[in-house]
Design a protein around this motif. Structure first.
Motif, PDB file in Angstrom:
ATOM      1  N   SER A 328    -115.773  40.650 -94.039  1.00 17.88           N
ATOM      2  CA  SER A 328    -116.303  40.456 -95.384  1.00 17.88           C
ATOM      3  C   SER A 328    -116.924  41.755 -95.871  1.00 17.88           C
ATOM      4  O   SER A 328    -117.796  42.325 -95.217  1.00 17.88           O
ATOM      5  CB  SER A 328    -117.350  39.337 -95.383  1.00 17.88           C
ATOM      6  OG  SER A 328    -117.874  39.148 -96.688  1.00 17.88           O
ATOM      7  N   ILE A 329    -116.425  42.212 -97.013  1.00 20.76           N
ATOM      8  CA  ILE A 329    -116.991  43.402 -97.655  1.00 20.76           C
ATOM      9  C   ILE A 329    -117.748  42.929 -98.886  1.00 20.76           C
ATOM     10  O   ILE A 329    -117.162  42.326 -99.785  1.00 20.76           O
ATOM     11  CB  ILE A 329    -115.883  44.398 -98.044  1.00 20.76           C
ATOM     12  CG1 ILE A 329    -115.205  44.933 -96.780  1.00 20.76           C
ATOM     13  CG2 ILE A 329    -116.446  45.538 -98.875  1.00 20.76           C
ATOM     14  CD1 ILE A 329    -114.054  45.877 -97.050  1.00 20.76           C
ATOM     15  N   GLU A 330    -119.045  43.179 -98.912  1.00 20.54           N
ATOM     16  CA  GLU A 330    -119.902  42.659 -99.983  1.00 20.54           C
ATOM     17  C   GLU A 330    -120.494  43.819-100.783  1.00 20.54           C
ATOM     18  O   GLU A 330    -121.451  44.466-100.347  1.00 20.54           O
ATOM     19  CB  GLU A 330    -121.015  41.796 -99.381  1.00 20.54           C
ATOM     20  CG  GLU A 330    -120.501  40.584 -98.645  1.00 20.54           C
ATOM     21  CD  GLU A 330    -120.924  40.558 -97.181  1.00 20.54           C
ATOM     22  OE1 GLU A 330    -121.955  41.170 -96.853  1.00 20.54           O
ATOM     23  OE2 GLU A 330    -120.201  39.948 -96.382  1.00 20.54           O
ATOM     24  N   LEU A 331    -119.907  44.073-101.929  1.00 18.22           N
ATOM     25  CA  LEU A 331    -120.355  45.160-102.794  1.00 18.22           C
ATOM     26  C   LEU A 331    -121.298  44.634-103.865  1.00 18.22           C
ATOM     27  O   LEU A 331    -121.191  43.484-104.299  1.00 18.22           O
ATOM     28  CB  LEU A 331    -119.157  45.841-103.461  1.00 18.22           C
ATOM     29  CG  LEU A 331    -118.073  46.427-102.554  1.00 18.22           C
ATOM     30  CD1 LEU A 331    -116.998  47.086-103.408  1.00 18.22           C
ATOM     31  CD2 LEU A 331    -118.653  47.417-101.559  1.00 18.22           C
ATOM     32  N   SER A 332    -122.185  45.495-104.311  1.00 21.06           N
ATOM     33  CA  SER A 332    -123.013  45.167-105.470  1.00 21.06           C
ATOM     34  C   SER A 332    -122.155  45.221-106.721  1.00 21.06           C
ATOM     35  O   SER A 332    -121.039  45.771-106.725  1.00 21.06           O
ATOM     36  CB  SER A 332    -124.170  46.163-105.589  1.00 21.06           C
ATOM     37  OG  SER A 332    -123.659  47.464-105.893  1.00 21.06           O
ATOM     38  N   LEU A 333    -122.674  44.668-107.799  1.00 17.27           N
ATOM     39  CA  LEU A 333    -121.949  44.712-109.065  1.00 17.27           C
ATOM     40  C   LEU A 333    -121.699  46.153-109.487  1.00 17.27           C
ATOM     41  O   LEU A 333    -120.615  46.495-109.981  1.00 17.27           O
ATOM     42  CB  LEU A 333    -122.739  43.965-110.144  1.00 17.27           C
ATOM     43  CG  LEU A 333    -122.137  43.963-111.548  1.00 17.27           C
ATOM     44  CD1 LEU A 333    -120.754  43.327-111.554  1.00 17.27           C
ATOM     45  CD2 LEU A 333    -123.070  43.245-112.525  1.00 17.27           C
ATOM     46  N   GLU A 334    -122.669  47.003-109.287  1.00 20.59           N
ATOM     47  CA  GLU A 334    -122.515  48.416-109.631  1.00 20.59           C
ATOM     48  C   GLU A 334    -121.356  49.042-108.860  1.00 20.59           C
ATOM     49  O   GLU A 334    -120.535  49.783-109.419  1.00 20.59           O
ATOM     50  CB  GLU A 334    -123.818  49.155-109.318  1.00 20.59           C
ATOM     51  CG  GLU A 334    -123.776  50.645-109.620  1.00 20.59           C
ATOM     52  CD  GLU A 334    -125.070  51.342-109.247  1.00 20.59           C
ATOM     53  OE1 GLU A 334    -125.444  52.297-109.935  1.00 20.59           O
ATOM     54  OE2 GLU A 334    -125.702  50.917-108.257  1.00 20.59           O
ATOM     55  N   ASP A 335    -121.250  48.719-107.562  1.00 25.54           N
ATOM     56  CA  ASP A 335    -120.173  49.282-106.763  1.00 25.54           C
ATOM     57  C   ASP A 335    -118.824  48.669-107.114  1.00 25.54           C
ATOM     58  O   ASP A 335    -117.795  49.350-107.054  1.00 25.54           O
ATOM     59  CB  ASP A 335    -120.470  49.080-105.278  1.00 25.54           C
ATOM     60  CG  ASP A 335    -121.554  50.009-104.764  1.00 25.54           C
ATOM     61  OD1 ASP A 335    -121.801  51.033-105.423  1.00 25.54           O
ATOM     62  OD2 ASP A 335    -122.163  49.698-103.713  1.00 25.54           O
ATOM     63  N   VAL A 336    -118.807  47.402-107.475  1.00 26.39           N
ATOM     64  CA  VAL A 336    -117.555  46.772-107.906  1.00 26.39           C
ATOM     65  C   VAL A 336    -116.998  47.498-109.132  1.00 26.39           C
ATOM     66  O   VAL A 336    -115.803  47.805-109.209  1.00 26.39           O
ATOM     67  CB  VAL A 336    -117.776  45.277-108.216  1.00 26.39           C
ATOM     68  CG1 VAL A 336    -116.565  44.695-108.974  1.00 26.39           C
ATOM     69  CG2 VAL A 336    -118.008  44.490-106.930  1.00 26.39           C
ATOM     70  N   LYS A 337    -117.857  47.799-110.071  1.00 29.35           N
ATOM     71  CA  LYS A 337    -117.414  48.503-111.281  1.00 29.35           C
ATOM     72  C   LYS A 337    -116.976  49.931-110.948  1.00 29.35           C
ATOM     73  O   LYS A 337    -116.039  50.460-111.556  1.00 29.35           O
ATOM     74  CB  LYS A 337    -118.526  48.499-112.327  1.00 29.35           C
ATOM     75  CG  LYS A 337    -118.788  47.114-112.915  1.00 29.35           C
ATOM     76  CD  LYS A 337    -119.774  47.146-114.062  1.00 29.35           C
ATOM     77  CE  LYS A 337    -121.184  47.360-113.572  1.00 29.35           C
ATOM     78  NZ  LYS A 337    -122.176  47.235-114.674  1.00 29.35           N
ATOM     79  N   ARG A 338    -117.642  50.548-109.971  1.00 26.60           N
ATOM     80  CA  ARG A 338    -117.255  51.897-109.559  1.00 26.60           C
ATOM     81  C   ARG A 338    -115.868  51.882-108.915  1.00 26.60           C
ATOM     82  O   ARG A 338    -115.038  52.759-109.173  1.00 26.60           O
ATOM     83  CB  ARG A 338    -118.293  52.465-108.593  1.00 26.60           C
ATOM     84  CG  ARG A 338    -118.025  53.906-108.202  1.00 26.60           C
ATOM     85  CD  ARG A 338    -119.116  54.455-107.298  1.00 26.60           C
ATOM     86  NE  ARG A 338    -120.380  54.597-108.032  1.00 26.60           N
ATOM     87  CZ  ARG A 338    -121.483  53.924-107.744  1.00 26.60           C
ATOM     88  NH1 ARG A 338    -121.491  53.050-106.746  1.00 26.60           N
ATOM     89  NH2 ARG A 338    -122.581  54.113-108.442  1.00 26.60           N
TER      90      ARG A 338
END
Length: 388
Positions: A328-338
Motif C-alpha cells: 500500500s502506497i499512501e500519498l498525501s493529497l499534495e503528493d497525489v497532485k504532484r
C-alpha cells in the motif's frame, strides 16, 4: 437476486457460469464500428464468457483479459464504523433490459447443499445493500446530489457539443452499482463503467438487466444497524428500488459495464489514447499503488482529455499487515497532485466537497468526508516532453 441467473449463482462454488444469462450490452450495435473499441476486454458479442468464484474471464477476442481478485480491501464504511466491512472494488456489468427473471428450481436452496458463509461475506452483502440505497433509491438522492451532481455538471460544462453523431467517450472506474455511469450515458456520452467486486457485479447486473419497473423491489437496509437508531420504525423502514427504470432513463447507445481489475484491464496497449474523459468517484484510494492508477489514467486519455475526480484518500489497504500481496502506497493529497503533474496533468479546477458515503440519513451518527474534487486536463505529449 441470485435466482435471477440461470443456473442460480452460488458464490461458494468454483464453477463456470454461462455468459448468456449474465450480461449483455445496451445495444447490439457497436458505436465504435470502424474504430477502436474502448473496451477490448469484451467479446465480440459484448458478453462476459464465464464467472468463477476466484476469477473473472473475458473471452472471444485476442486481447482476452482476466482479473484475479487479490486480498479484500476495506470499504469506506469499515474505516469509520468497525461493525461494517465491505469491498471497495467496484462492480457491475452491461445491460440487456429485455430479460426476464427466471424462477429456478429451489433445490439450490436446500440447506444440505449450502456451505458455511464467512461473516466477512455477510458484511459485504450488508454493504452492498447500503450501496443499493446510495445508487438506486430515492433515499440516496441527497448523497448522489453531493457526489454525482458536481461531476455531471462538470462534464456538461466541458463537453457542451455532445451530439449523437459523434459522442464523446467516458470511462468510470470503480463504477459500483452503475448509477453514475448510467447518468453519464444519459448526458450523451458513450459511457463505460468498470468494476472489480463480484458482489457489486451481481447486484448491478440484476438491477440493470432484470428490472421491469421503477420501485419494483423492496429491501430493509438498516435492519442490521442496532446502534444510533432514533426509533424502531427507523431501523425497520423499507426502501424501494430502483427509483428509476434503467431502460427508460434515456441512456446513450454504447453504455456498458466491464468487469475486471482496473489495472489489468486498462493497462492493455489497445486502451492507449482511447478515452475523452475519465471520471473517478471514491475510487483512487482503492489502489495498492495510487501512482499506478494515475499513470494508467494518463495513458488511456486522449491528449487534451480530462480527468474528473471526487473522493477522499482513505487508502483501503493501509491497515493490511503481514500479507505479501498487500502493498500500500499512501500519498498525501499534495503528493497525489504532484504525481499527476508528472504524468502530464494540469489542474483546471479544484475544490472541497463535504459528503457522506452510504450513510443512514436517520442515524444519530453521521460520518462525513471533505472530499477533494478536481478537473485535470492531460497536456499534449509534446508539451509534456518539453517540460520533463
Amino acid at each position: 437476486m441470485l435466482k435471477a441467473f440461470d443456473p442460480p449463482l452460488d458464490m461458494s462454488q468454483d464453477i463456470d457460469i454461462s455468459s448468456e444469462q449474465f450480461v449483455d450490452d445496451v445495444s447490439d450495435n457497436n458505436p465504435f464500428s470502424g474504430e477502436r473499441n474502448p473496451c477490448q476486454c469484451e467479446s465480440s458479442s459484448g458478453q462476459i464468457s464465464s464467472l468463477k468464484a476466484d476469477e473473472l474471464r473475458f473471452g472471444g477476442s485476442a486481447n482476452a483479459v482476466h482479473g484475479s481478485p487479490k486480498a479484500e480491501p476495506v470499504c469506506e464504511e469499515k474505516k469509520t464504523n468497525p461493525s461494517v466491512e465491505s469491498n471497495p472494488e467496484n462492480c457491475s456489468i452491461g445491460s440487456a433490459f429485455d430479460k426476464k427473471v427466471c424462477v429456478s428450481s429451489p433445490d439450490w436452496l436446500d440447506p444440505a447443499l449450502q456451505l458455511h458463509v464467512p461473516l466477512v461475506d455477510v458484511d459485504k452483502v450488508r454493504c452492498i445493500i447500503r450501496n443499493v440505497v446510495r445508487d438506486w433509491a430515492s433515499e440516496g438522492q441527497s448523497e448522489r446530489d453531493q457526489c454525482y451532481k458536481p461531476i455531471l455538471e462538470e462534464l456538461g460544462r466541458l463537453f457542451p457539443d455532445r451530439t449523437k453523431g459523434s459522442p464523446h467517450s467516458c470511462l468510470v472506474p470503480g463504477a459500483g452499482l452503475g448509477r453514475l455511469a448510467l447518468e453519464i450515458s444519459c448526458l450523451g456520452f458513450i459511457s463505460q463503467g468498470n468494476e472489480f467486486s463480484y458482489y457489486m457485479m451481481i447486484c448491478s447486473s440484476f438491477i440493470l438487466n432484470h428490472t421491469q419497473t421503477a420501485e419494483e423491489w423492496t429491501i430493509y437496509p438498516w435492519v442490521h444497524s442496532n446502534c444510533n437508531s432514533l426509533s424502531d420504525s427507523d431501523q425497520l423502514r423499507p426502501v424501494s428500488f430502483p427509483d428509476i427504470h434503467p431502460a427508460s432513463a434515456g441512456i446513450t447507445e454504447g453504455f456498458s459495464m466491464c468487469g475486471g481489475d482496473f489495472v489489468e484491464v486498462y493497462n492493455d496497449p489497445s486502451q492507449v489514447g482511447v478515452w475523452d474523459a475519465v471520471v473517478t468517484c471514491f475510487f483512487i484510494d482503492t489502489a495498492h499503488n495510487v501512482v499506478e492508477y494515475i499513470e494508467i489514467i494518463s495513458r488511456i486519455l486522449k491528449d487534451g482529455g480530462v480527468w474528473i475526480n471526487l473522493g477522499p484518500l482513505l487508502y483501503h489497504f493501509a491497515d493490511m499487515y503481514n500479507q505479501e500481496d498487500d502493498m500500500s502506497i499512501e500519498l498525501s493529497l499534495e503528493d497525489v497532485k504532484r504525481v499527476a503533474s508528472h504524468y502530464g496533468f494540469q489542474i483546471e479546477k479544484e475544490s472541497t466537497i463535504e459528503t457522506t458515503y452510504t450513510t443512514n440519513p436517520r442515524s444519530m451518527m453521521q460520518n462525513r468526508y471533505f472530499a477533494s474534487f478536481w478537473t485535470m486536463r492531460k497536456k499534449p505529449f509534446a508539451t509534456t516532453e518539453q517540460r520533463a
